[in-house]
Design a protein around this motif. Structure first.
Motif, short mmCIF file in Angstrom:
data_model
loop_
_atom_site.label_atom_id
_atom_site.label_comp_id
_atom_site.label_asym_id
_atom_site.label_seq_id
_atom_site.Cartn_x
_atom_site.Cartn_y
_atom_site.Cartn_z
N GLU A 23 0.92 -1.23 0.11
CA GLU A 23 0.02 -0.06 0.00
C GLU A 23 0.93 1.09 -0.09
O GLU A 23 2.16 1.00 0.46
CB GLU A 23 -0.92 0.28 1.07
CG GLU A 23 -1.91 -1.07 1.27
CD GLU A 23 -2.77 -1.25 2.33
OE1 GLU A 23 -2.81 -0.22 3.12
OE2 GLU A 23 -3.41 -2.21 2.61
N GLU A 24 0.13 2.28 -0.59
CA GLU A 24 0.97 3.64 -0.56
C GLU A 24 2.33 3.60 -1.05
O GLU A 24 3.45 3.92 -0.46
CB GLU A 24 1.23 4.17 0.99
CG GLU A 24 -0.36 4.38 1.60
CD GLU A 24 -0.36 4.93 2.90
OE1 GLU A 24 0.77 5.74 3.25
OE2 GLU A 24 -1.10 4.88 3.67
N GLU A 73 3.79 5.18 -3.38
CA GLU A 73 4.25 6.63 -3.57
C GLU A 73 5.17 7.16 -2.72
O GLU A 73 6.19 7.93 -2.60
CB GLU A 73 3.43 7.55 -4.07
CG GLU A 73 2.34 7.92 -2.99
CD GLU A 73 1.09 6.94 -3.10
OE1 GLU A 73 0.23 6.94 -2.01
OE2 GLU A 73 0.99 5.98 -4.04
N ASP A 74 4.85 6.19 -1.27
CA ASP A 74 5.75 6.74 -0.26
C ASP A 74 6.97 6.00 0.04
O ASP A 74 7.86 6.47 0.72
CB ASP A 74 5.02 6.37 1.14
CG ASP A 74 3.65 7.42 1.36
OD1 ASP A 74 3.72 8.38 0.64
OD2 ASP A 74 2.77 7.05 1.99
N GLU A 75 7.21 4.95 -0.94
CA GLU A 75 8.38 4.35 -1.05
C GLU A 75 9.67 4.86 -1.55
O GLU A 75 9.62 5.81 -2.32
CB GLU A 75 8.49 2.74 -1.64
CG GLU A 75 7.25 1.99 -0.98
CD GLU A 75 7.88 1.39 0.46
OE1 GLU A 75 9.19 1.41 0.34
OE2 GLU A 75 7.20 0.70 1.21
N GLU A 76 10.85 4.71 -1.08
CA GLU A 76 12.01 5.29 -1.62
C GLU A 76 12.02 4.75 -3.30
O GLU A 76 11.67 3.41 -3.42
CB GLU A 76 13.28 4.87 -0.93
CG GLU A 76 13.72 3.62 -0.57
CD GLU A 76 14.95 3.43 0.23
OE1 GLU A 76 15.92 2.82 -0.38
OE2 GLU A 76 14.69 3.54 1.28
N ARG A 114 10.43 1.28 -4.51
CA ARG A 114 9.09 1.28 -5.35
C ARG A 114 9.32 0.55 -6.69
O ARG A 114 8.41 0.03 -7.10
CB ARG A 114 8.82 2.94 -5.49
CG ARG A 114 7.48 3.20 -6.59
CD ARG A 114 7.52 4.76 -6.64
NE ARG A 114 7.85 5.56 -5.39
CZ ARG A 114 8.50 6.56 -5.80
NH1 ARG A 114 9.10 7.02 -6.97
NH2 ARG A 114 8.93 7.16 -4.52
#
Length: 138
Positions: A91-92, A94-97, A101
């Motif tokens: 989930e989310e 876009e928040d991963e490095e 990602r």
């Protein structure tokens, strides 16, 4: 990504309908008995499959369900998306490095490729040397 019993049992319904494609409607009771699954639960799963246009219901004494299209035209991905929602590894995203990602996107795309390139016809006709159907794990 974890496929729940909704996805697994829904895929079982669809494979059974594919195995008997062209033979007329198949009852959920028959599918439940053949696969030792709870009929009541299958009744809950068939509605979204029907609403998505993947199966058709046939009323009457010899009624049941049939595939809405040929088994070669319906993929495992079609079924899984209806019952499980969009394919998502984490989930989310876009928040991963960026490096992580990219990894999660590659995993998602690989799973999507397998699901979208595997048809019900493939699954219905896939047996091992003992005549038992293979279990597919994703």
């Amino acid at each position: 990504m974890k496929i729940s019993t909704k996805g697994r049992y829904g895929l079982t319904i669809m494979i059974e309908l594919a195995k008997r494609y062209g033979e007329g409607p198949i009852s959920l009771k028959s599918i439940a008995q053949t696969n030792n699954l709870p009929e009541h639960y299958l009744e809950q799963l068939i509605s979204p499959l029907r609403n998505a246009g993947l199966v058709k219901s046939v009323r009457g004494a010899y009624g049941g369900y049939i595939l809405a299209d040929e088994p070669s035209k319906i993929t495992a991905g079609d079924v899984i998306r209806v019952l499980e929602g969009p394919l998502q590894v984490v989930e989310e995203l876009e928040d991963e490095e960026p490096a992580k990602r990219e990894l999660w996107m590659r995993i998602r795309d690989a799973v999507k490729e397998v699901l979208d390139s595997t048809t019900l016809e493939d699954l219905a006709s896939h047996t091992d040397d003992h005549g038992d159907a293979y279990m597919f794990y994703i």
